[in-house]
Design an enzyme around this catalytic site. Structure first.
Site, PDB file in Angstrom:
ATOM      1  N   LYS A  93      47.086  50.037  35.830  1.00 44.58           N
ATOM      2  CA  LYS A  93      48.253  49.167  35.996  1.00 44.58           C
ATOM      3  C   LYS A  93      49.503  49.829  35.418  1.00 44.58           C
ATOM      4  O   LYS A  93      50.583  49.781  36.020  1.00 44.58           O
ATOM      5  CB  LYS A  93      48.002  47.796  35.333  1.00 44.58           C
ATOM      6  N   GLN A 146      44.740  40.838  29.985  1.00 45.02           N
ATOM      7  CA  GLN A 146      43.576  41.352  30.703  1.00 45.02           C
ATOM      8  C   GLN A 146      42.318  40.559  30.314  1.00 45.02           C
ATOM      9  O   GLN A 146      42.059  40.332  29.139  1.00 45.02           O
ATOM     10  CB  GLN A 146      43.396  42.850  30.393  1.00 45.02           C
ATOM     11  N   ASP A 206      49.860  37.317  37.282  1.00 42.61           N
ATOM     12  CA  ASP A 206      48.466  37.274  37.739  1.00 42.61           C
ATOM     13  C   ASP A 206      48.212  36.063  38.648  1.00 42.61           C
ATOM     14  O   ASP A 206      47.213  36.015  39.362  1.00 42.61           O
ATOM     15  CB  ASP A 206      47.516  37.145  36.530  1.00 42.61           C
TER      16      ASP A 206
HETATM   17  N1  GUN Z   1      40.081  41.090  34.906  1.00 42.69           N
HETATM   18  C1  GUN Z   1      39.586  41.395  36.127  1.00 42.69           C
HETATM   19  N2  GUN Z   1      40.529  41.233  37.076  1.00 42.69           N
HETATM   20  C2  GUN Z   1      41.642  40.829  36.450  1.00 42.69           C
HETATM   21  C3  GUN Z   1      42.952  40.508  36.897  1.00 42.69           C
HETATM   22  O1  GUN Z   1      43.284  40.548  38.090  1.00 42.69           O
HETATM   23  N3  GUN Z   1      43.833  40.141  35.931  1.00 42.69           N
HETATM   24  C4  GUN Z   1      43.504  40.070  34.618  1.00 42.69           C
HETATM   25  N4  GUN Z   1      44.435  39.679  33.748  1.00 42.69           N
HETATM   26  N5  GUN Z   1      42.286  40.355  34.165  1.00 42.69           N
HETATM   27  C5  GUN Z   1      41.365  40.733  35.087  1.00 42.69           C
END
Ligand code: GUN
Length: 292
Positions: free
Chosen positions: A52, A96, A119
């Protein structure tokens, strides 16, 4: 059979975003800023967050990574979320997942200011998505819609079977595929207690597999000419890889692919699109596209 190249599509979209950011900055606008909170040292989460941050660089965004040990208390983490809510330079941020067991993920998600929830996990964004209002749409279903759109795959009036009912993929995917303005499809959601899952799949024009069980979808479940989207990313041990593992999809690719009109590979299908859609949401946050 045509392979849906998520990696190439994601690269193209990131280039489009970078171009738009360049224009914004040249016109005196603010460079979008994404922050990420990472708790602990889970291998998968480390990789996702690293990717990211790299994607932010590719798009010309500012990024901030805040790392905490898994001993952080829920109250301390909520205080960090609050700091980001108040930080005027941060346009959007993510926490996350998964979080350590002693922290309520739902409490943390609900503490995020929905206007910065890139998100799309906050109940306000989930609710607005469900009734078709402008909002942040969670990245994986948004990425799948984008792939279907860019490959001109007809969804209107088609039968779409979604395998899995998670909050992050299955549920929002079903909501979006049914809505007139997105998929406009006839949607069936199957899960671990579905009675005739195989028959449902055999009738589907589009199958979206998001159950996290490697090789679950086999050739006998797929109609000739169907489109198959594989969201699975299970890590399985593989001594031939430097990392010691490989990513395995929910679809038995080698036998299913010859029957398909379109299919996504793993890796290189949905995965790269997910991070790319987080970038799109961050650009929207920077532009205050949905909320002031
Ligand atoms: N863990 C797995 N996929 C995601 C996601 O799209 N966003 C976040 N914040 N955590 C995750």
């Amino acid at each position: 059979m045509q392979l849906i190249d998520g990696k190439a599509t994601a690269a193209q979209i990131k280039a489009e975003i970078a171009e738009e950011v360049k224009q914004i900055v040249e016109n005196g606008g603010k460079r979008p800023h994404l922050a990420a909170i990472l708790v602990g040292h889970d291998g998968g989460s480390e990789t996702y967050v690293r990717n990211k941050v790299l994607a932010c660089e590719a798009c010309g965004f500012k990024s901030t990574l805040l790392r905490f040990e898994d001993t952080i208390s829920e109250a301390e983490l909520l205080a960090e979320v609050d700091k980001l809510n108040r930080d005027e330079d941060v346009d959007g941020f993510i926490v996350q997942l998964p979080l350590p067991k002693h922290i309520s993920e739902q409490k943390v998600i609900e503490a995020i200011d929905y206007r910065k929830d890139v998100d799309g996990f906050h109940p306000i964004n989930v609710g607005r998505m469900a009734i078709g209002l402008p909002c942040y749409i969670s990245a994986t279903p948004k990425g799948i819609l984008e792939l279907l759109r860019r490959y001109h795959i007809e969804t209107s009036g088609r039968k779409c079977v979604i395998l899995g009912r998670s909050n992050i993929v299955g549920k929002p995917m079903a909501q979006l595929m049914m809505q007139k303005q997105y998929g406009d499809a006839t949607v069936t959601v199957c899960h671990s207690h579905s009675r005739d899952l195989k028959k449902e799949c055999q009738e589907a024009d589009i199958i979206i597999a998001a159950i996290g069980q490697p090789n679950f979808v086999t050739a006998d479940m797929v109609k000739e000419g169907a489109t198959v989207i594989d969201v699975g990313t299970t890590r399985v041990p593989d001594a031939t890889k430097k990392s010691g593992f490989r990513l395995n999809g929910d679809v038995k690719f080698d036998e299913v692919a010859p029957k398909c009109a379109y299919i996504t590979p793993v890796p290189g299908g949905v995965g790269p699109m997910t991070i790319c859609m987080l970038m799109k949401n961050t650009l929207s946050a920077g532009k205050k596209e949905f909320y002031q």
